[in-house]
Scaffold this motif. Structure first.
Motif, mmCIF file in Angstrom:
data_model
loop_
_atom_site.group_PDB
_atom_site.id
_atom_site.type_symbol
_atom_site.label_atom_id
_atom_site.label_comp_id
_atom_site.label_asym_id
_atom_site.label_seq_id
_atom_site.Cartn_x
_atom_site.Cartn_y
_atom_site.Cartn_z
ATOM 1 N N LYS A 188 0.864 -1.176 0.000
ATOM 2 C CA LYS A 188 0.000 0.000 0.000
ATOM 3 C C LYS A 188 0.900 1.226 0.000
ATOM 4 O O LYS A 188 1.684 1.430 0.922
ATOM 5 N N TYR A 189 0.799 2.008 -1.062
ATOM 6 C CA TYR A 189 1.620 3.200 -1.212
ATOM 7 C C TYR A 189 0.675 4.397 -1.241
ATOM 8 O O TYR A 189 0.007 4.635 -2.252
ATOM 9 N N PRO A 190 0.588 5.132 -0.159
ATOM 10 C CA PRO A 190 -0.404 6.207 -0.073
ATOM 11 C C PRO A 190 -0.167 7.324 -1.078
ATOM 12 O O PRO A 190 0.963 7.566 -1.506
ATOM 13 N N ALA A 191 -1.255 7.979 -1.418
ATOM 14 C CA ALA A 191 -1.177 9.128 -2.320
ATOM 15 C C ALA A 191 -0.432 10.261 -1.624
ATOM 16 O O ALA A 191 -0.633 10.532 -0.444
ATOM 17 N N LEU A 192 0.413 10.910 -2.378
ATOM 18 C CA LEU A 192 1.103 12.096 -1.887
ATOM 19 C C LEU A 192 0.461 13.352 -2.454
ATOM 20 O O LEU A 192 0.657 14.439 -1.940
ATOM 21 N N ALA A 193 -0.307 13.188 -3.518
ATOM 22 C CA ALA A 193 -1.014 14.300 -4.141
ATOM 23 C C ALA A 193 -2.104 14.799 -3.204
ATOM 24 O O ALA A 193 -2.852 14.000 -2.635
ATOM 25 N N ALA A 194 -2.161 16.111 -3.034
ATOM 26 C CA ALA A 194 -3.179 16.745 -2.184
ATOM 27 C C ALA A 194 -3.243 16.077 -0.818
ATOM 28 O O ALA A 194 -4.320 15.825 -0.290
ATOM 29 N N ASN A 195 -2.094 15.823 -0.231
ATOM 30 C CA ASN A 195 -2.010 15.119 1.044
ATOM 31 C C ASN A 195 -1.795 16.125 2.175
ATOM 32 O O ASN A 195 -0.723 16.729 2.282
ATOM 33 N N PRO A 196 -2.780 16.308 3.063
ATOM 34 C CA PRO A 196 -2.647 17.281 4.141
ATOM 35 C C PRO A 196 -1.540 16.950 5.142
ATOM 36 O O PRO A 196 -1.038 17.848 5.832
ATOM 37 N N ARG A 197 -1.130 15.699 5.210
ATOM 38 C CA ARG A 197 -0.046 15.330 6.134
ATOM 39 C C ARG A 197 1.291 15.943 5.733
ATOM 40 O O ARG A 197 2.211 16.015 6.530
ATOM 41 N N LEU A 198 1.387 16.375 4.495
ATOM 42 C CA LEU A 198 2.641 16.963 4.024
ATOM 43 C C LEU A 198 2.770 18.440 4.385
ATOM 44 O O LEU A 198 3.783 19.060 4.089
ATOM 45 N N SER A 199 1.763 18.997 5.040
ATOM 46 C CA SER A 199 1.803 20.421 5.384
ATOM 47 C C SER A 199 2.906 20.736 6.391
ATOM 48 O O SER A 199 3.444 21.835 6.401
ATOM 49 N N HIS A 200 3.258 19.790 7.228
ATOM 50 C CA HIS A 200 4.336 19.970 8.204
ATOM 51 C C HIS A 200 5.532 19.142 7.742
ATOM 52 O O HIS A 200 5.419 17.931 7.570
ATOM 53 N N ALA A 201 6.657 19.770 7.563
ATOM 54 C CA ALA A 201 7.836 19.112 6.991
ATOM 55 C C ALA A 201 8.318 17.932 7.828
ATOM 56 O O ALA A 201 8.873 16.978 7.290
ATOM 57 N N ARG A 202 8.109 17.963 9.114
ATOM 58 C CA ARG A 202 8.609 16.899 9.984
ATOM 59 C C ARG A 202 8.064 15.519 9.559
ATOM 60 O O ARG A 202 8.776 14.524 9.621
ATOM 61 N N TYR A 203 6.805 15.467 9.143
ATOM 62 C CA TYR A 203 6.196 14.204 8.752
ATOM 63 C C TYR A 203 6.902 13.568 7.552
ATOM 64 O O TYR A 203 7.372 12.427 7.639
ATOM 65 N N PRO A 204 7.030 14.258 6.416
ATOM 66 C CA PRO A 204 7.727 13.618 5.292
ATOM 67 C C PRO A 204 9.216 13.389 5.556
ATOM 68 O O PRO A 204 9.774 12.400 5.085
ATOM 69 N N VAL A 205 9.856 14.280 6.311
ATOM 70 C CA VAL A 205 11.273 14.072 6.626
ATOM 71 C C VAL A 205 11.432 12.764 7.399
ATOM 72 O O VAL A 205 12.296 11.942 7.088
ATOM 73 N N ASN A 206 10.581 12.550 8.396
ATOM 74 C CA ASN A 206 10.653 11.330 9.187
ATOM 75 C C ASN A 206 10.445 10.091 8.322
ATOM 76 O O ASN A 206 11.188 9.120 8.429
ATOM 77 N N LEU A 207 9.444 10.117 7.458
ATOM 78 C CA LEU A 207 9.180 8.954 6.602
ATOM 79 C C LEU A 207 10.321 8.694 5.630
ATOM 80 O O LEU A 207 10.697 7.545 5.392
#
Length: 144
Positions: free
Chosen positions: A68-87
């Motif tokens: 399962k590879y979640p959508a990154l398009a229009a993804n509200p979790r990406l609003s804070h940089a810490r989340y994608p940096v951690n992943l």
């Protein structure tokens, strides 16, 4: 006598197989390490294309199948940089950790690309210095 060799082989190889299957993240790292070297690109779009789009889709639409590879398009979790940096650094589930394959500036470039493209309209102004600080924080959390 020939038939005794096969069970003996299987018995001796079982502990090795169990040791190799420590976790999904370790398996992902081994798989990625066997097929690629460190990335040399510095452009966020090119890094996304080479490292992320194969699973998350060219337009960030996500995918389902073997994993399962979640959508990154229009993804509200990406609003804070810490989340994608951690992943990106630590990985999660089927996603391997890229901490050994991307330096701080490359992680910042990918995160900025994700935050400002693919239907996302966030700030996208993370710096390599901020990624370096987060990388150290995440390592401290793992040790502690």
């Amino acid at each position: 006598m020939r038939y005794l060799t096969i069970p003996l082989f299987l018995a001796l190889s079982a502990p090795v197989a169990a040791q190799e299957d420590n976790s999904q993240v370790d398996a992902g790292r081994r798989a990625l390490a066997s097929t690629t070297e460190k990335f040399t690109d510095s452009d966020g779009a090119e890094l996304y294309r080479r490292a992320c789009s194969g699973c998350h889709g060219a337009e960030g639409e996500g995918a389902y199948g073997a994993g399962k590879y979640p959508a990154l398009a229009a993804n509200p979790r990406l609003s804070h940089a810490r989340y994608p940096v951690n992943l990106i650094l630590e990985g999660n589930g089927a996603m391997p950790a890229f901490d050994e394959w991307l330096d701080d500036a490359q992680v910042a470039a990918v995160v900025s690309y994700l935050q400002t493209n693919l239907g996302n309209e966030y700030d996208g102004d993370i710096t390599a210095e901020e990624v370096k600080r987060m990388r150290a924080e995440f390592a401290d959390l793992e040790e502690g």
